[in-house]
Design a protein around this motif. Structure first.
Motif, PDB file in Angstrom:
ATOM      1  N   LEU A   1      -4.925  -3.289 -21.278  1.00  0.00           N
ATOM      2  CA  LEU A   1      -4.139  -4.525 -21.158  1.00  0.00           C
ATOM      3  C   LEU A   1      -3.783  -5.034 -22.554  1.00  0.00           C
ATOM      4  CD1 LEU A   1      -6.475  -6.181 -18.514  1.00  0.00           C
ATOM      5  CD2 LEU A   1      -4.441  -4.791 -18.079  1.00  0.00           C
ATOM      6  N   THR A   2      -2.502  -5.154 -22.815  1.00  0.00           N
ATOM      7  CA  THR A   2      -2.054  -5.716 -24.091  1.00  0.00           C
ATOM      8  C   THR A   2      -1.675  -7.178 -23.849  1.00  0.00           C
ATOM      9  OG1 THR A   2      -1.244  -3.554 -24.783  1.00  0.00           O
ATOM     10  CG2 THR A   2      -0.436  -5.459 -26.009  1.00  0.00           C
ATOM     11  N   LEU A   3      -2.335  -8.070 -24.545  1.00  0.00           N
ATOM     12  CA  LEU A   3      -2.081  -9.508 -24.340  1.00  0.00           C
ATOM     13  C   LEU A   3      -0.982  -9.995 -25.283  1.00  0.00           C
ATOM     14  CD1 LEU A   3      -5.738 -10.824 -23.943  1.00  0.00           C
ATOM     15  CD2 LEU A   3      -4.282  -9.604 -22.309  1.00  0.00           C
ATOM     16  N   ARG A   4      -0.019 -10.701 -24.720  1.00  0.00           N
ATOM     17  CA  ARG A   4       1.119 -11.213 -25.493  1.00  0.00           C
ATOM     18  C   ARG A   4       1.240 -12.710 -25.328  1.00  0.00           C
ATOM     19  NH1 ARG A   4       2.415  -7.521 -29.186  1.00  0.00           N
ATOM     20  NH2 ARG A   4       2.804  -5.479 -28.273  1.00  0.00           N
ATOM     21  N   ARG A   5       1.780 -13.353 -26.353  1.00  0.00           N
ATOM     22  CA  ARG A   5       2.023 -14.800 -26.286  1.00  0.00           C
ATOM     23  C   ARG A   5       3.212 -15.132 -25.377  1.00  0.00           C
ATOM     24  NH1 ARG A   5       0.724 -18.365 -30.339  1.00  0.00           N
ATOM     25  NH2 ARG A   5       2.864 -18.963 -30.689  1.00  0.00           N
TER      26      ARG A   5
ATOM     27  N   SER B   1     -10.422 -23.916 -27.554  1.00  0.00           N
ATOM     28  CA  SER B   1      -9.518 -22.763 -27.628  1.00  0.00           C
ATOM     29  C   SER B   1      -8.424 -22.940 -26.601  1.00  0.00           C
ATOM     30  CB  SER B   1     -10.278 -21.465 -27.352  1.00  0.00           C
ATOM     31  OG  SER B   1      -9.371 -20.391 -27.214  1.00  0.00           O
ATOM     32  N   THR B   2      -7.246 -22.430 -26.922  1.00  0.00           N
ATOM     33  CA  THR B   2      -6.151 -22.470 -25.952  1.00  0.00           C
ATOM     34  C   THR B   2      -6.147 -21.219 -25.074  1.00  0.00           C
ATOM     35  OG1 THR B   2      -4.743 -21.509 -27.667  1.00  0.00           O
ATOM     36  CG2 THR B   2      -4.632 -23.916 -27.353  1.00  0.00           C
ATOM     37  N   CYS B   3      -7.141 -20.357 -25.266  1.00  0.00           N
ATOM     38  CA  CYS B   3      -7.177 -19.130 -24.471  1.00  0.00           C
ATOM     39  C   CYS B   3      -8.602 -18.807 -24.026  1.00  0.00           C
ATOM     40  CB  CYS B   3      -6.605 -17.966 -25.284  1.00  0.00           C
ATOM     41  SG  CYS B   3      -6.589 -16.421 -24.361  1.00  0.00           S
ATOM     42  N   ARG B   4      -8.812 -18.879 -22.722  1.00  0.00           N
ATOM     43  CA  ARG B   4     -10.104 -18.500 -22.152  1.00  0.00           C
ATOM     44  C   ARG B   4      -9.890 -17.326 -21.192  1.00  0.00           C
ATOM     45  NH1 ARG B   4     -13.571 -23.976 -20.579  1.00  0.00           N
ATOM     46  NH2 ARG B   4     -14.186 -24.469 -22.725  1.00  0.00           N
TER      47      ARG B   4
ATOM     48  N   ASP C   1      -7.761 -19.542 -35.450  1.00  0.00           N
ATOM     49  CA  ASP C   1      -7.500 -19.119 -34.069  1.00  0.00           C
ATOM     50  C   ASP C   1      -8.804 -18.718 -33.383  1.00  0.00           C
ATOM     51  OD1 ASP C   1      -4.866 -19.541 -34.579  1.00  0.00           O
ATOM     52  OD2 ASP C   1      -4.340 -17.419 -34.824  1.00  0.00           O
ATOM     53  N   VAL C   2      -8.917 -19.149 -32.112  1.00  0.00           N
ATOM     54  CA  VAL C   2     -10.133 -18.854 -31.351  1.00  0.00           C
ATOM     55  C   VAL C   2      -9.745 -18.402 -29.938  1.00  0.00           C
ATOM     56  CG1 VAL C   2     -12.309 -19.782 -30.437  1.00  0.00           C
ATOM     57  CG2 VAL C   2     -11.374 -20.694 -32.571  1.00  0.00           C
ATOM     58  N   ILE C   3     -10.362 -17.331 -29.475  1.00  0.00           N
ATOM     59  CA  ILE C   3     -10.311 -17.046 -28.036  1.00  0.00           C
ATOM     60  C   ILE C   3     -11.752 -16.966 -27.532  1.00  0.00           C
ATOM     61  CG2 ILE C   3      -8.084 -15.843 -28.085  1.00  0.00           C
ATOM     62  CD1 ILE C   3      -9.624 -13.203 -27.752  1.00  0.00           C
TER      63      ILE C   3
ATOM     64  N   GLY D   1      -0.947 -19.377 -23.988  1.00  0.00           N
ATOM     65  CA  GLY D   1      -1.908 -20.038 -24.878  1.00  0.00           C
ATOM     66  C   GLY D   1      -2.551 -19.111 -25.892  1.00  0.00           C
ATOM     67  N   LEU D   2      -2.179 -17.861 -25.866  1.00  0.00           N
ATOM     68  CA  LEU D   2      -2.838 -16.902 -26.769  1.00  0.00           C
ATOM     69  C   LEU D   2      -2.513 -17.242 -28.228  1.00  0.00           C
ATOM     70  CD1 LEU D   2      -4.512 -14.188 -26.622  1.00  0.00           C
ATOM     71  CD2 LEU D   2      -2.296 -13.031 -26.924  1.00  0.00           C
ATOM     72  N   PRO D   3      -3.539 -17.450 -29.054  1.00  0.00           N
ATOM     73  CA  PRO D   3      -3.261 -17.764 -30.469  1.00  0.00           C
ATOM     74  C   PRO D   3      -2.467 -16.639 -31.138  1.00  0.00           C
ATOM     75  CG  PRO D   3      -5.577 -18.142 -29.944  1.00  0.00           C
ATOM     76  CD  PRO D   3      -4.980 -17.446 -28.767  1.00  0.00           C
TER      77      PRO D   3
END
Ligand SMILES: [Fe+2]
Length: 393
Positions: free
Chosen positions: A389-393, A304-307, A243-245, A131-133
């Protein structure tokens, strides 16, 4: 949990002494007076909490000026407990046991104490969040947890962690609890390097159980003045175009036992010996901190699609997932810092001791933490870490 604490701190030294007497000292092939001397030295070593209480006024955050003295008491305690653990291993009557066990215990103590006291390594991980934008793809989050600033981990230790984190140039820094052991009157200067943490999206934090033992009511405004935004059942949103987190944080459940204004529990412990805040006459007698509540934390959050949730303990995944959490960052377990304790620590934390878990539709990362608590100053088999931590889609 309370029973386990009592066992650990009050009963386990007596249990260890019993094991040491019957399975080690009594089997030594030396004269009785030498046996008595060895046992007396081990009894002194096992009495760490007593010495901290007598010479430092508190068994968990002793006010002892010399870091060397605190470390020496911690090492002696670790040594005696390790020897007791080794003494349980049969056979009990082989000839070299009297020498081999203390040597092995010494080697383990030196290694484990070094691991507990050294500045942690950086551990890099990629976490996939579907869900990461798009514009947040590649977001780098530095997570530090369980620093446990104490008489054994003072200003230079905290400053080294801060320098290491800043050198990573993360986009966001998250501190997932257990910053400190001791009230501001004892630990302010030691913890102050945290104000130098820098990241474009800021520094966020959530309270751990040790914050409440250390008077969170006094620490909280200090953390905020240092630029650390404490998420007490609250959230912050980051936007980039459309985009929103959303990053939320919850309080630790320990806070429900501690009054808001001076950190004192209902039974009167846990306050700041240097001077509790004046009682607020408007506040009900037992107004304590709130329980962790992700619904409150994310109330009125933008869609948001990412919490992401900062929660000290790696628990409540089901409830957090119901509240839309995609990624939970936790600490608390110290990664089960002794070989073989993983299953026990995991059992106490809904199956999570360390590392990345994927359950209930959310990802949970449990860091072993950046420090080690002075009450148990040893790490064997699970090094401390600063997580990038590297966040990936
Ligand atoms: Fe901790």
């Amino acid at each position: 949990m309370k029973a386990l604490c009592y066992f650990t701190f009050f009963l386990s030294p007596f249990l260890a002494l019993g094991v040491l007497y019957f399975l080690y000292v009594r089997l030594l092939r030396v004269k009785l007076r030498w046996q008595a001397l060895v046992f007396a030295l081990l009894a002194i070593a096992v009495g760490k909490s007593l010495w901290f209480s007598i010479f430092g006024d508190h068994m968990f955050y002793p006010d002892i000026a010399s870091e060397v003295v605190v470390d020496a008491i911690g090492c002696a305690y670790s040594y005696a407990m390790l020897l007791a653990g080794l003494a349980l291993i049969p056979p009990y009557r082989w000839r070299g046991r009297g020498v081999v066990l203390p040597v092995v215990a010494l080697l383990l103590m030196v290694w484990g104490s070094y691991e507990a006291l050294r500045v942690p390594d950086v551990v890099r991980r990629e976490i996939v969040l579907p869900g990461l934008p798009r514009s947040f793809d590649g977001l780098r989050v530095a997570q530090i947890s369980d620093i446990h600033c104490s008489p054994a981990a003072r200003r230079h230790y905290v400053a080294d962690i801060v320098e290491t984190v800043n050198a990573l140039k993360p986009d966001l820094i998250c501190i997932t609890g257990d910053f400190v052991d001791g009230p501001p009157s004892l630990r302010y200067d030691d913890l102050a390097p945290l104000k130098d943490l820098k990241a474009p999206l800021g520094v966020l934090g959530c309270a751990g159980n040790h914050e409440f033992y250390s008077n969170y009511a006094l620490w909280r405004p200090i953390f905020e003045s240092w630029g650390i935004r404490m998420l007490d059942n609250a959230h912050v949103a980051f936007t980039n175009g459309n985009d929103v987190i959303v990053v939320g944080g919850v309080l630790d459940k320990t806070g429900t036992q501690y009054r808001k204004w001076d950190g004192k529990s209902r039974n009167g412990s846990g306050g700041d010996p240097a001077g509790p805040l004046p009682e607020d006459p408007e506040m009900p007698e037992f107004a304590c901190f709130d329980a962790p509540d992700p619904a409150v934390a994310f109330s009125n959050a933008p869609p948001s699609t990412c919490r992401i949730l900062l929660q000290h303990r790696p628990i409540n995944l089901y409830t957090n997932a119901l509240n839309g959490v995609n990624l939970q960052l936790s600490g608390h377990t110290h990664g089960a810092p002794l070989w073989g304790t993983g299953p026990l620590i995991a059992a106490m934390n809904e199956g999570h001791a360390v590392g990345l878990h994927r359950e209930e539709g959310l990802s949970l990362y449990v860091t072993p933490g950046a420090g080690q608590w002075v009450g148990f100053p040893i790490r064997l088999g699970v090094p401390s870490e600063i997580a990038l931590l590297t966040l990936r889609r």
